[in-house]
Scaffold this active site. Structure first.
Site, PDB file in Angstrom:
ATOM      1  N   LYS A   1      -3.846   3.406  -2.836  1.00  0.00           N
ATOM      2  CA  LYS A   1      -4.947   4.292  -3.211  1.00  0.00           C
ATOM      3  C   LYS A   1      -4.508   5.716  -2.912  1.00  0.00           C
ATOM      4  O   LYS A   1      -4.496   6.151  -1.766  1.00  0.00           O
ATOM      5  CB  LYS A   1      -6.211   3.930  -2.431  1.00  0.00           C
ATOM      6  CG  LYS A   1      -6.729   2.517  -2.700  1.00  0.00           C
ATOM      7  CD  LYS A   1      -7.939   2.208  -1.840  1.00  0.00           C
ATOM      8  CE  LYS A   1      -8.522   0.835  -2.167  1.00  0.00           C
ATOM      9  NZ  LYS A   1      -7.606  -0.266  -1.805  1.00  0.00           N
TER      10      LYS A   1
ATOM     11  N   MET B   1      -8.520   9.373   9.253  1.00  0.00           N
ATOM     12  CA  MET B   1      -9.049   9.904   7.989  1.00  0.00           C
ATOM     13  C   MET B   1     -10.113  10.981   8.217  1.00  0.00           C
ATOM     14  O   MET B   1     -11.147  11.006   7.556  1.00  0.00           O
ATOM     15  CB  MET B   1      -9.622   8.758   7.140  1.00  0.00           C
ATOM     16  CG  MET B   1      -8.600   7.706   6.769  1.00  0.00           C
ATOM     17  SD  MET B   1      -9.295   6.236   5.957  1.00  0.00           S
ATOM     18  CE  MET B   1      -9.955   5.343   7.388  1.00  0.00           C
TER      19      MET B   1
ATOM     20  N   ASP C   1       0.818  -1.212   0.000  1.00  0.00           N
ATOM     21  CA  ASP C   1       0.000   0.000   0.000  1.00  0.00           C
ATOM     22  C   ASP C   1       0.853   1.264   0.000  1.00  0.00           C
ATOM     23  O   ASP C   1       2.059   1.227   0.249  1.00  0.00           O
ATOM     24  CB  ASP C   1      -0.892   0.028   1.251  1.00  0.00           C
ATOM     25  CG  ASP C   1      -2.146  -0.810   1.098  1.00  0.00           C
ATOM     26  OD1 ASP C   1      -2.393  -1.295  -0.016  1.00  0.00           O
ATOM     27  OD2 ASP C   1      -2.867  -0.974   2.097  1.00  0.00           O
TER      28      ASP C   1
END
Length: 256
Positions: free
Chosen positions: A58, A171, A36
């Site tokens: 991502k 987040m 990742d």
């Protein structure tokens, strides 16, 4: 053909030295490494020379490998009889979608093992000296995501305002204004200490001490971007590292 195997590994919060010994062994044994964006790049150097390395991160506002594509890669490589290590930032089972990948493997009959990692939600505050619990001040901690794919699954921030002593938000930068408003409407004082830590435990680490009411402005003024952890609660005023960050926290506590 040799039966394949998948390791789902937590890479830890960012500092490559914070990966577990077992996680490092899984990297070293891999025929294929799927990694990742938040997995420390230094860890990739521990792979064998012939290891196939595939980036499946991502990037906010940029390239995104879909979860379905990741599942297909895991399955196809394992079915080729390879040892596949899926390297994910933090702990794979805490806002890491590790369970989704494990379910995909299990449904397809592919053997796997989940190797825990140190979650950024606990490691990053500790790294800057902010305790998540403190006797007489915080007896409870809630880990929550500020990013819900489905608005119907959005956390009940008003309820959380009274449900816990310490909030750790993953987040949450993009929705900080909405989060702040709802927590305040739920009864949490706008003077409640808060901290934002960007790229925690890495060389790019940046920490801002503020209050709940000033949180959105602090994020904008200090140009905080993801990845970042937000801590809200009186524990921010209990920072134990005696540096400029901690001094700000203690000064704020004295002013309450």
């Amino acid at each position: 053909m040799t039966e394949g195997f998948v390791f789902i590994v937590g890479a830890g919060p960012g500092d490559p030295d914070l990966i577990t010994v077992k996680g490092l062994k899984a990297i070293q044994s891999a025929d294929v490494l799927l990694y990742d964006r938040l997995a420390a790049k230094e860890l990739i150097q521990h792979t064998r020379k012939q290891c196939e390395k595939i980036y499946v991160g991502k990037q906010p506002g940029g390239h995104r490998t879909t979860q379905e594509e990741i599942h297909e890669l895991l399955l196809s490589k394992a079915r080729q009889g390879k040892i596949v290590t899926r390297l994910k930032g933090g702990d794979p089972m805490i806002f890491g979608r590790g369970a989704e990948e494990a379910h995909a493997l299990s449904s397809a009959g592919v053997r796997y093992e989940i190797i825990p990692g140190i979650s950024s939600g606990s490691a990053v505050p500790t790294a800057v000296g902010i305790p998540l619990t403190f006797r007489g001040i915080s007896q409870s901690v809630t880990f929550v995501t500020g990013h819900a794919q489905d608005e119907r699954l959005e956390p009940n921030w008003r309820a959380l305002a009274q449900a816990t002593d310490t909030l750790v938000i993953y987040m949450g930068v993009a929705k900080s204004e909405s989060i702040t408003t709802q927590l305040s409407e739920g009864g949490l004082s706008t003077l409640t200490p808060a901290a934002i830590i960007q790229w925690g435990t890495t060389e790019k680490q940046k920490t801002v001490i503020t209050t709940l009411g000033d949180l959105p402005e602090a994020i904008q003024t200090d140009e905080i971007q993801a990845p970042a952890i937000i801590i809200i609660g009186q524990v921010v005023s209990c920072a134990v590292t005696r540096d400029s960050i901690a001094e700000k926290a203690f000064d704020h506590q004295a002013s309450l």
